[in-house]
Design an enzyme around this catalytic site. Structure first.
Site, PDB file in Angstrom:
ATOM      1  N   ILE A  65       0.920  -1.230   0.018  1.00  0.00           N
ATOM      2  CA  ILE A  65       0.113  -0.067   0.006  1.00  0.00           C
ATOM      3  C   ILE A  65       0.815   1.343  -0.084  1.00  0.00           C
ATOM      4  O   ILE A  65       0.620   2.158  -0.654  1.00  0.00           O
ATOM      5  CB  ILE A  65      -0.789  -0.154   1.279  1.00  0.00           C
ATOM      6  CG1 ILE A  65      -1.830  -1.236   0.893  1.00  0.00           C
ATOM      7  CG2 ILE A  65      -1.591   1.237   1.550  1.00  0.00           C
ATOM      8  CD1 ILE A  65      -2.825  -1.555   2.182  1.00  0.00           C
ATOM      9  N   GLU A  66       1.870   1.148   0.785  1.00  0.00           N
ATOM     10  CA  GLU A  66       2.722   2.431   0.994  1.00  0.00           C
ATOM     11  C   GLU A  66       3.632   2.532  -0.336  1.00  0.00           C
ATOM     12  O   GLU A  66       3.955   3.722  -0.951  1.00  0.00           O
ATOM     13  CB  GLU A  66       3.667   2.330   2.212  1.00  0.00           C
ATOM     14  CG  GLU A  66       4.397   3.629   2.210  1.00  0.00           C
ATOM     15  CD  GLU A  66       5.025   4.036   3.688  1.00  0.00           C
ATOM     16  OE1 GLU A  66       5.779   4.736   3.958  1.00  0.00           O
ATOM     17  OE2 GLU A  66       4.602   3.190   4.563  1.00  0.00           O
ATOM     18  N   THR A  67       4.110   1.381  -1.078  1.00  0.00           N
ATOM     19  CA  THR A  67       4.896   1.546  -2.248  1.00  0.00           C
ATOM     20  C   THR A  67       4.146   2.267  -3.228  1.00  0.00           C
ATOM     21  O   THR A  67       4.266   2.769  -3.931  1.00  0.00           O
ATOM     22  CB  THR A  67       5.415   0.223  -2.429  1.00  0.00           C
ATOM     23  OG1 THR A  67       6.233  -0.471  -1.313  1.00  0.00           O
ATOM     24  CG2 THR A  67       6.312  -0.061  -3.758  1.00  0.00           C
TER      25      THR A  67
END
Length: 145
Positions: A65-67
């Site tokens: 999700i962060e990537t």
């Protein structure tokens, strides 16, 4: 923020090269597509992404999700002027997976002058089942101050 923008294919090549030696690349992840409103990643589920119980690790979903959100936040901006920095991420894990490939789709919820918010879905590519849904906020940190 817009300035030294490169075309989509050039950006994809640069993003793929940048990720190649990072944890995302080393786990077999790839950037698939991008446009102004979304970005798509893929990652195979392997023993490196599983818990000791054989399930896709929730931390891997948050990592994806962060990537995805942070990568998309870098699309279309002049990275010599600003750098997207994650300031908030959250997710709900809705279903487990033990094998296959995850497809991660980040979509812009709101884009402002200093922040961008994404909603991100982590899906099992083979079935389309939603494994996790998250939200990520990136702050555009000015570099030339």
């Amino acid at each position: 923020m817009k300035g030294k923008f490169v075309d989509k294919e050039t950006w994809l090549g640069l993003a793929r090269a940048a990720h190649a030696s990072t944890s995302f690349g080393l786990l077999g992840g790839e950037v698939i597509e991008v446009d102004d409103e979304h970005l798509v990643l893929r990652l195979p589920i392997t023993e490196k992404t599983l818990t000791p119980y054989g399930l896709l690790h929730g931390g891997i979903s948050l990592f994806l999700i962060e990537t995805a959100a942070s990568s998309h936040a870098a699309y279309g901006v002049d990275l010599t002027e600003v750098q997207p920095v994650g300031v908030e991420v959250n997710a709900s894990h809705l279903r487990s997976a033990t094998e296959g490939t995850v497809r991660v789709v980040a979509r812009v919820v709101r884009r402002g002058r200093t922040h961008i918010v994404h909603e991100v879905d982590v899906l099992l590519e083979e079935t389309g089942e939603l494994l996790s849904r998250g939200r990520m906020t990136n702050y555009y940190k000015e570099l030339n101050q």
